[in-house]
Design a protein around this motif. Structure first.
Motif, mmCIF file in Angstrom:
data_model
loop_
_atom_site.group_PDB
_atom_site.id
_atom_site.type_symbol
_atom_site.label_atom_id
_atom_site.label_comp_id
_atom_site.label_asym_id
_atom_site.label_seq_id
_atom_site.Cartn_x
_atom_site.Cartn_y
_atom_site.Cartn_z
ATOM 1 N N THR A 215 0.857 -1.189 0.000
ATOM 2 C CA THR A 215 0.000 0.000 0.000
ATOM 3 C C THR A 215 0.890 1.234 0.000
ATOM 4 O O THR A 215 2.099 1.155 0.263
ATOM 5 N N VAL A 216 0.303 2.398 -0.264
ATOM 6 C CA VAL A 216 1.065 3.639 -0.216
ATOM 7 C C VAL A 216 1.640 3.858 1.176
ATOM 8 O O VAL A 216 2.770 4.336 1.327
ATOM 9 N N ALA A 217 0.902 3.473 2.203
ATOM 10 C CA ALA A 217 1.385 3.642 3.576
ATOM 11 C C ALA A 217 2.691 2.891 3.810
ATOM 12 O O ALA A 217 3.522 3.305 4.632
ATOM 13 N N ASP A 218 2.897 1.806 3.059
ATOM 14 C CA ASP A 218 4.108 1.001 3.222
ATOM 15 C C ASP A 218 5.350 1.676 2.656
ATOM 16 O O ASP A 218 6.467 1.176 2.832
ATOM 17 N N LEU A 219 5.182 2.813 1.982
ATOM 18 C CA LEU A 219 6.336 3.548 1.462
ATOM 19 C C LEU A 219 7.105 4.268 2.569
ATOM 20 O O LEU A 219 8.234 4.711 2.355
ATOM 21 N N ALA A 220 6.516 4.397 3.742
ATOM 22 C CA ALA A 220 7.181 5.066 4.866
ATOM 23 C C ALA A 220 8.521 4.397 5.138
ATOM 24 O O ALA A 220 8.616 3.166 5.259
ATOM 25 N N GLY A 221 9.577 5.206 5.201
ATOM 26 C CA GLY A 221 10.913 4.706 5.478
ATOM 27 C C GLY A 221 11.630 4.116 4.279
ATOM 28 O O GLY A 221 12.791 3.705 4.399
ATOM 29 N N LYS A 222 10.987 4.105 3.131
ATOM 30 C CA LYS A 222 11.573 3.498 1.932
ATOM 31 C C LYS A 222 12.216 4.564 1.043
ATOM 32 O O LYS A 222 11.911 5.751 1.132
ATOM 33 N N THR A 223 13.101 4.110 0.166
ATOM 34 C CA THR A 223 13.719 4.988 -0.825
ATOM 35 C C THR A 223 12.844 4.995 -2.072
ATOM 36 O O THR A 223 12.631 3.940 -2.693
ATOM 37 N N VAL A 224 12.329 6.163 -2.419
ATOM 38 C CA VAL A 224 11.295 6.257 -3.446
ATOM 39 C C VAL A 224 11.652 7.345 -4.459
ATOM 40 O O VAL A 224 11.930 8.491 -4.078
ATOM 41 N N SER A 225 11.611 7.018 -5.744
ATOM 42 C CA SER A 225 11.765 8.016 -6.789
ATOM 43 C C SER A 225 10.448 8.759 -6.957
ATOM 44 O O SER A 225 9.399 8.149 -7.176
ATOM 45 N N VAL A 226 10.520 10.085 -6.878
ATOM 46 C CA VAL A 226 9.303 10.917 -6.981
ATOM 47 C C VAL A 226 9.361 11.823 -8.207
ATOM 48 O O VAL A 226 8.702 12.863 -8.256
ATOM 49 N N ALA B 250 -2.239 12.215 1.045
ATOM 50 C CA ALA B 250 -3.536 11.583 1.284
ATOM 51 C C ALA B 250 -3.417 10.445 2.288
ATOM 52 O O ALA B 250 -4.395 10.101 2.969
ATOM 53 N N TYR B 251 -2.223 9.868 2.378
ATOM 54 C CA TYR B 251 -1.966 8.782 3.330
ATOM 55 C C TYR B 251 -1.189 9.281 4.544
ATOM 56 O O TYR B 251 -0.526 8.507 5.241
ATOM 57 N N ASP B 252 -1.252 10.598 4.777
ATOM 58 C CA ASP B 252 -0.599 11.229 5.930
ATOM 59 C C ASP B 252 0.912 11.043 5.927
ATOM 60 O O ASP B 252 1.543 10.924 6.986
ATOM 61 N N LEU B 253 1.502 11.039 4.738
ATOM 62 C CA LEU B 253 2.954 10.955 4.598
ATOM 63 C C LEU B 253 3.471 12.223 3.931
ATOM 64 O O LEU B 253 2.779 12.847 3.119
ATOM 65 N N GLN C 146 -10.216 2.797 -2.559
ATOM 66 C CA GLN C 146 -11.284 3.659 -3.054
ATOM 67 C C GLN C 146 -11.476 4.902 -2.192
ATOM 68 O O GLN C 146 -11.719 5.998 -2.714
ATOM 69 N N GLU C 147 -11.346 4.753 -0.887
ATOM 70 C CA GLU C 147 -11.540 5.891 0.015
ATOM 71 C C GLU C 147 -10.551 7.008 -0.307
ATOM 72 O O GLU C 147 -10.915 8.188 -0.368
ATOM 73 N N HIS C 148 -9.290 6.640 -0.538
ATOM 74 C CA HIS C 148 -8.275 7.656 -0.811
ATOM 75 C C HIS C 148 -8.398 8.202 -2.225
ATOM 76 O O HIS C 148 -8.096 9.382 -2.465
ATOM 77 N N VAL C 149 -8.819 7.392 -3.175
ATOM 78 C CA VAL C 149 -9.066 7.875 -4.535
ATOM 79 C C VAL C 149 -10.143 8.957 -4.508
ATOM 80 O O VAL C 149 -10.003 10.026 -5.117
ATOM 81 N N ASP C 150 -11.225 8.686 -3.802
ATOM 82 C CA ASP C 150 -12.329 9.653 -3.715
ATOM 83 C C ASP C 150 -11.879 10.946 -3.041
ATOM 84 O O ASP C 150 -12.248 12.055 -3.474
ATOM 85 N N ALA C 151 -11.080 10.818 -1.991
ATOM 86 C CA ALA C 151 -10.601 12.005 -1.275
ATOM 87 C C ALA C 151 -9.661 12.828 -2.148
ATOM 88 O O ALA C 151 -9.713 14.071 -2.147
ATOM 89 N N LEU C 152 -8.809 12.149 -2.917
ATOM 90 C CA LEU C 152 -7.890 12.850 -3.802
ATOM 91 C C LEU C 152 -8.643 13.618 -4.883
ATOM 92 O O LEU C 152 -8.327 14.773 -5.182
ATOM 93 N N HIS C 153 -9.665 12.989 -5.460
ATOM 94 C CA HIS C 153 -10.418 13.651 -6.525
ATOM 95 C C HIS C 153 -11.205 14.842 -5.983
ATOM 96 O O HIS C 153 -11.325 15.880 -6.664
ATOM 97 N N GLU C 154 -11.710 14.713 -4.767
ATOM 98 C CA GLU C 154 -12.460 15.825 -4.170
ATOM 99 C C GLU C 154 -11.548 17.025 -3.940
ATOM 100 O O GLU C 154 -11.924 18.169 -4.196
ATOM 101 N N LYS C 155 -10.327 16.765 -3.489
ATOM 102 C CA LYS C 155 -9.389 17.856 -3.211
ATOM 103 C C LYS C 155 -8.739 18.387 -4.488
ATOM 104 O O LYS C 155 -8.508 19.586 -4.635
ATOM 105 N N TYR C 156 -8.432 17.462 -5.413
ATOM 106 C CA TYR C 156 -7.764 17.827 -6.669
ATOM 107 C C TYR C 156 -8.598 17.270 -7.830
ATOM 108 O O TYR C 156 -8.377 16.131 -8.260
#
Length: 269
Positions: free
Chosen positions: A82-93, A110-113, A168-178
């Motif tokens: 999940t996106v939450a599992d990216l915490a502490g990881k090396t990620v290309s952005v 959206a995932y509080d990161l 789905q919950e985070h998809v909906d929240a992202l679309h509402e904000k952006y």
């Protein structure tokens, strides 16, 4: 750039660029008349936010909404599910302050990161794929129409890789904000070895013109493109994803009067 001629009313000269932000700047500076751009970058420019903080650019308008570019999160780490599992990881952005970068920041938020919760690196799609192969990074954000070459090459390299689904919950929240982030899932089998649907958000690739372009010129451009869409689809696969119905949908910025005239003429507006 464009100029009138006797065949279709205009001719086009292609210019190389460094992506959506540079394309908007080229419109603003008068260095280009027509550009391709992602819907999120258009919204940032029009509103003077993110990439264009404090400097709104509004001297452009939509000619056609073209196709979706999915925000794909790729990993070779089986522990990242999940996106939450990216915490502490090396990620290309993506490249610093690129459209990909802001997509990544928005999805992480959206995932509080934040970027402070990961080890961010700033790489192109191809470099991200190479870094995943070499185990230099754990995951990468890649924003492009799927299937994307960099991911296809990774999928066929023999690496154990996967795509990270949103929920789905985070998809909906992202679309509402952006509102420019829309749901566009990847079907199972989009990439070799990915046998389940991947829930994604996407931005839209759009054809954009300077407001200095005349109504007649943009009308002729739009009409010519859609009256020759089948032929264009044989020369470039992306045109197979384009339709007049989709092109005429409301975008993140106003539509050019010339394009609007054509869509009204064929009954879409």
């Amino acid at each position: 750039q464009y100029a009138t001629n006797g065949d279709y009313g205009l001719s086009v000269t292609a210019l190389s660029s460094n992506g959506s932000q540079a394309n908007v700047q080229a419109l603003q500076d008068g260095d280009a008349d027509i550009v391709f751009c992602q819907s999120d970058v258009l919204a940032y420019a029009y509103d003077g936010t993110s990439l264009f903080e404090g400097a709104a650019y509004q001297d452009f308008s939509i000619v056609a909404n073209l196709y979706q570019e999915q925000v794909q999160i790729v990993t070779c780490d089986p522990n990242i599910k999940t996106v939450a599992d990216l915490a502490g990881k090396t990620v290309s952005v993506g490249a610093a302050n690129s459209g990909v970068y802001f997509n990544a920041v928005d999805i992480l938020a959206a995932y509080d990161l934040t970027l402070d919760d990961i080890e961010p690196v700033y790489q192109s799609f191809a470099d991200s794929a190479d870094s995943l192969k070499d185990a230099k990074i754990d995951a990468a954000f890649i924003v492009a129409g799927a299937p994307t070459t960099a991911i296809t090459e990774l999928a066929t390299s023999g690496m154990d890789f996967s795509l990270v689904s949103l929920d789905q919950e985070h998809v909906d929240a992202l679309h509402e904000k952006y509102p420019f982030l829309v749901q566009e899932n990847l079907p199972a089998g989009t990439y070799e070895g990915v046998d389940t649907e991947t829930i994604c958000v996407a931005v839209e690739a759009a054809l954009v013109a300077s407001t200095d372009m005349s109504e007649d010129a943009v009308y002729e451009l739009t009409k010519t493109m859609f009256e020759n869409l089948e032929e264009l689809g044989t020369s470039h696969a992306k045109f197979q994803l384009v339709s007049a119905e989709k092109a005429a949908e409301n975008g993140s910025v106003p539509m050019h009067p010339g394009a609007e005239k054509y869509y009204k003429e064929i009954g879409l507006l």
